[in-house]
Structures are given as structure tokens and as C-alpha cells.
Motif scaffolding. Structure first.
Motif, PDB file in Angstrom:
ATOM      1  N   GLU A   1     105.664  72.253  16.699  1.00  0.00           N
ATOM      2  CA  GLU A   1     106.606  71.810  15.689  1.00  0.00           C
ATOM      3  C   GLU A   1     107.143  72.991  14.896  1.00  0.00           C
ATOM      4  N   HIS A   2     106.280  73.929  14.555  1.00  0.00           N
ATOM      5  CA  HIS A   2     106.700  75.077  13.759  1.00  0.00           C
ATOM      6  C   HIS A   2     106.773  76.335  14.612  1.00  0.00           C
ATOM      7  N   SER A   3     107.198  76.178  15.842  1.00  0.00           N
ATOM      8  CA  SER A   3     107.303  77.323  16.733  1.00  0.00           C
ATOM      9  C   SER A   3     108.285  78.329  16.158  1.00  0.00           C
ATOM     10  N   SER A   4     107.925  79.566  16.221  1.00  0.00           N
ATOM     11  CA  SER A   4     108.687  80.737  15.780  1.00  0.00           C
ATOM     12  C   SER A   4     108.713  80.908  14.269  1.00  0.00           C
ATOM     13  N   ASP A   5     107.968  80.104  13.514  1.00  0.00           N
ATOM     14  CA  ASP A   5     107.807  80.396  12.090  1.00  0.00           C
ATOM     15  C   ASP A   5     106.958  81.659  11.966  1.00  0.00           C
ATOM     16  N   PHE A   6     107.200  82.455  10.936  1.00  0.00           N
ATOM     17  CA  PHE A   6     106.427  83.683  10.783  1.00  0.00           C
ATOM     18  C   PHE A   6     104.958  83.372  10.532  1.00  0.00           C
ATOM     19  N   PHE A   7     104.677  82.391   9.674  1.00  0.00           N
ATOM     20  CA  PHE A   7     103.312  81.938   9.440  1.00  0.00           C
ATOM     21  C   PHE A   7     103.201  80.477   9.827  1.00  0.00           C
ATOM     22  N   ASP A   8     102.328  80.196  10.763  1.00  0.00           N
ATOM     23  CA  ASP A   8     102.057  78.823  11.179  1.00  0.00           C
ATOM     24  C   ASP A   8     100.562  78.601  10.985  1.00  0.00           C
ATOM     25  N   THR A   9     100.219  77.838   9.983  1.00  0.00           N
ATOM     26  CA  THR A   9      98.801  77.671   9.631  1.00  0.00           C
ATOM     27  C   THR A   9      98.088  76.653  10.507  1.00  0.00           C
ATOM     28  N   LYS A  10      98.818  75.879  11.281  1.00  0.00           N
ATOM     29  CA  LYS A  10      98.183  74.861  12.122  1.00  0.00           C
ATOM     30  C   LYS A  10      97.983  75.336  13.561  1.00  0.00           C
ATOM     31  N   ALA A  11      98.664  76.374  13.973  1.00  0.00           N
ATOM     32  CA  ALA A  11      98.568  76.844  15.357  1.00  0.00           C
ATOM     33  C   ALA A  11      97.161  77.335  15.677  1.00  0.00           C
ATOM     34  N   ASP A  12      96.528  78.038  14.736  1.00  0.00           N
ATOM     35  CA  ASP A  12      95.188  78.532  15.005  1.00  0.00           C
ATOM     36  C   ASP A  12      94.174  77.393  15.062  1.00  0.00           C
ATOM     37  N   ASP A  13      94.379  76.333  14.286  1.00  0.00           N
ATOM     38  CA  ASP A  13      93.488  75.170  14.364  1.00  0.00           C
ATOM     39  C   ASP A  13      93.549  74.535  15.743  1.00  0.00           C
ATOM     40  N   VAL A  14      94.755  74.346  16.250  1.00  0.00           N
ATOM     41  CA  VAL A  14      94.939  73.750  17.576  1.00  0.00           C
ATOM     42  C   VAL A  14      94.369  74.674  18.644  1.00  0.00           C
ATOM     43  N   PHE A  15      94.632  75.968  18.521  1.00  0.00           N
ATOM     44  CA  PHE A  15      94.173  76.934  19.512  1.00  0.00           C
ATOM     45  C   PHE A  15      92.649  76.941  19.616  1.00  0.00           C
ATOM     46  N   TYR A  16      91.975  77.049  18.467  1.00  0.00           N
ATOM     47  CA  TYR A  16      90.518  77.142  18.499  1.00  0.00           C
ATOM     48  C   TYR A  16      89.848  75.811  18.837  1.00  0.00           C
ATOM     49  N   TYR A  17      90.494  74.694  18.515  1.00  0.00           N
ATOM     50  CA  TYR A  17      89.973  73.392  18.957  1.00  0.00           C
ATOM     51  C   TYR A  17      90.021  73.306  20.479  1.00  0.00           C
ATOM     52  N   ASN A  18      91.158  73.668  21.061  1.00  0.00           N
ATOM     53  CA  ASN A  18      91.289  73.636  22.516  1.00  0.00           C
ATOM     54  C   ASN A  18      90.372  74.648  23.186  1.00  0.00           C
ATOM     55  N   ARG A  19      90.182  75.783  22.545  1.00  0.00           N
ATOM     56  CA  ARG A  19      89.287  76.792  23.112  1.00  0.00           C
ATOM     57  C   ARG A  19      87.847  76.292  23.143  1.00  0.00           C
ATOM     58  N   GLY A  20      87.397  75.643  22.079  1.00  0.00           N
ATOM     59  CA  GLY A  20      86.053  75.077  22.050  1.00  0.00           C
ATOM     60  C   GLY A  20      85.886  73.946  23.050  1.00  0.00           C
ATOM     61  N   TYR A  21      86.904  73.121  23.178  1.00  0.00           N
ATOM     62  CA  TYR A  21      86.858  72.024  24.140  1.00  0.00           C
ATOM     63  C   TYR A  21      86.801  72.561  25.567  1.00  0.00           C
ATOM     64  N   ALA A  22      87.606  73.602  25.848  1.00  0.00           N
ATOM     65  CA  ALA A  22      87.595  74.214  27.180  1.00  0.00           C
ATOM     66  C   ALA A  22      86.248  74.869  27.453  1.00  0.00           C
ATOM     67  N   PHE A  23      85.629  75.466  26.423  1.00  0.00           N
ATOM     68  CA  PHE A  23      84.315  76.070  26.608  1.00  0.00           C
ATOM     69  C   PHE A  23      83.273  75.012  26.955  1.00  0.00           C
ATOM     70  N   ALA A  24      83.308  73.879  26.273  1.00  0.00           N
ATOM     71  CA  ALA A  24      82.360  72.800  26.567  1.00  0.00           C
ATOM     72  C   ALA A  24      82.571  72.261  27.975  1.00  0.00           C
ATOM     73  N   LEU A  25      83.810  72.060  28.362  1.00  0.00           N
ATOM     74  CA  LEU A  25      84.090  71.584  29.722  1.00  0.00           C
ATOM     75  C   LEU A  25      83.688  72.612  30.768  1.00  0.00           C
ATOM     76  N   TRP A  26      83.863  73.877  30.458  1.00  0.00           N
ATOM     77  CA  TRP A  26      83.456  74.941  31.378  1.00  0.00           C
ATOM     78  C   TRP A  26      81.950  74.907  31.598  1.00  0.00           C
ATOM     79  N   GLN A  27      81.181  74.773  30.525  1.00  0.00           N
ATOM     80  CA  GLN A  27      79.722  74.734  30.653  1.00  0.00           C
ATOM     81  C   GLN A  27      79.260  73.485  31.399  1.00  0.00           C
ATOM     82  N   VAL A  28      79.875  72.350  31.129  1.00  0.00           N
ATOM     83  CA  VAL A  28      79.510  71.115  31.827  1.00  0.00           C
ATOM     84  C   VAL A  28      79.866  71.211  33.303  1.00  0.00           C
ATOM     85  N   SER A  29      81.040  71.750  33.614  1.00  0.00           N
ATOM     86  CA  SER A  29      81.433  71.852  35.025  1.00  0.00           C
ATOM     87  C   SER A  29      80.572  72.862  35.776  1.00  0.00           C
TER      88      SER A  29
END
Length: 109
Positions: A1-29
Motif C-alpha cells: 500500500e505504501h510502496s515507494s514511501d521513504f519511511f514505511d513502518t509496516k513493511a518490516d512487520d510484514v517482512f519479519y512475520y513472513n520470515r518467521g513463518y518461512a523459518f517454521a515451515l522450513w524446520q517442519v519440512s
């Protein structure tokens, strides 16, 4: 939604949530690959399974210095969410190939 804004405070939340989810799926797989190795190899899904595990690994180990939600085709401001999504979509495609391979093999018996 805020793509190309200089500061996007929600992008890091989404990124690290997906990173943790991918890590859990990686360990389970990884654990499932040792438990069900005979079935995965028997149905001919081993190459897709290793592709799945490596895609999840790459998605979970992707560590940019600062998460940037830049323009998708930007040269100077990368979009780290888009790069992470690339690895997650590779994993999703591998899951779909594994599912069809296992379903086709189960109906053949």
C-alpha cells in the motif's frame, strides 16, 4: 500500500512475520523429509521436496540491512517484500507439484 514511501513502518512487520513463518515451515519440512523419506522418494517427489526446503530456507535466511518497500521495478530502492515473495512463491509452486505427484501416485495404486 505504501510502496515507494521513504519511511514505511509496516513493511518490516510484514517482512519479519513472513520470515518467521518461512523459518517454521522450513524446520517442519526438514523434519518431515527425514520422517517420510521413503514415501517422498517412492512417489518420485524428492526433487520437488528439496526445492521446497531450499526455497523456504532462502526465504527465512534473507536478511537485508534495512527492510525497504520500494517501487517493484526500482533500481535504487529495492522492494524486499517482493524479493521475499519470490522465494515463498517458489515454495508454493513446489508444494503444488508435490501434492499433484502424491495424489497421482495414490490413485494409481
Amino acid at each position: 500500500e505504501h510502496s515507494s514511501d521513504f519511511f514505511d513502518t509496516k513493511a518490516d512487520d510484514v517482512f519479519y512475520y513472513n520470515r518467521g513463518y518461512a523459518f517454521a515451515l522450513w524446520q517442519v519440512s526438514k523434519a518431515l523429509s527425514t520422517d517420510f523419506k521413503d514415501i517422498i522418494v517412492g512417489y518420485g517427489a524428492y526433487s520437488d521436496w528439496t526445492y521446497l526446503v531450499s526455497s523456504l530456507q532462502q526465504a527465512s535466511l534473507f536478511k537485508p540491512l534495512a527492510v525497504r518497500n520500494g517501487v517493484p521495478n526500482g533500481l535504487w530502492a529495492p522492494n524486499h517484500l517482493l524479493a521475499q515473495n519470490f522465494y515463498l512463491m517458489r515454495a508454493l509452486a513446489a508444494i503444488e507439484r508435490i501434492r499433484t505427484t502424491l495424489a497421482r501416485g495414490a490413485y494409481a495404486e
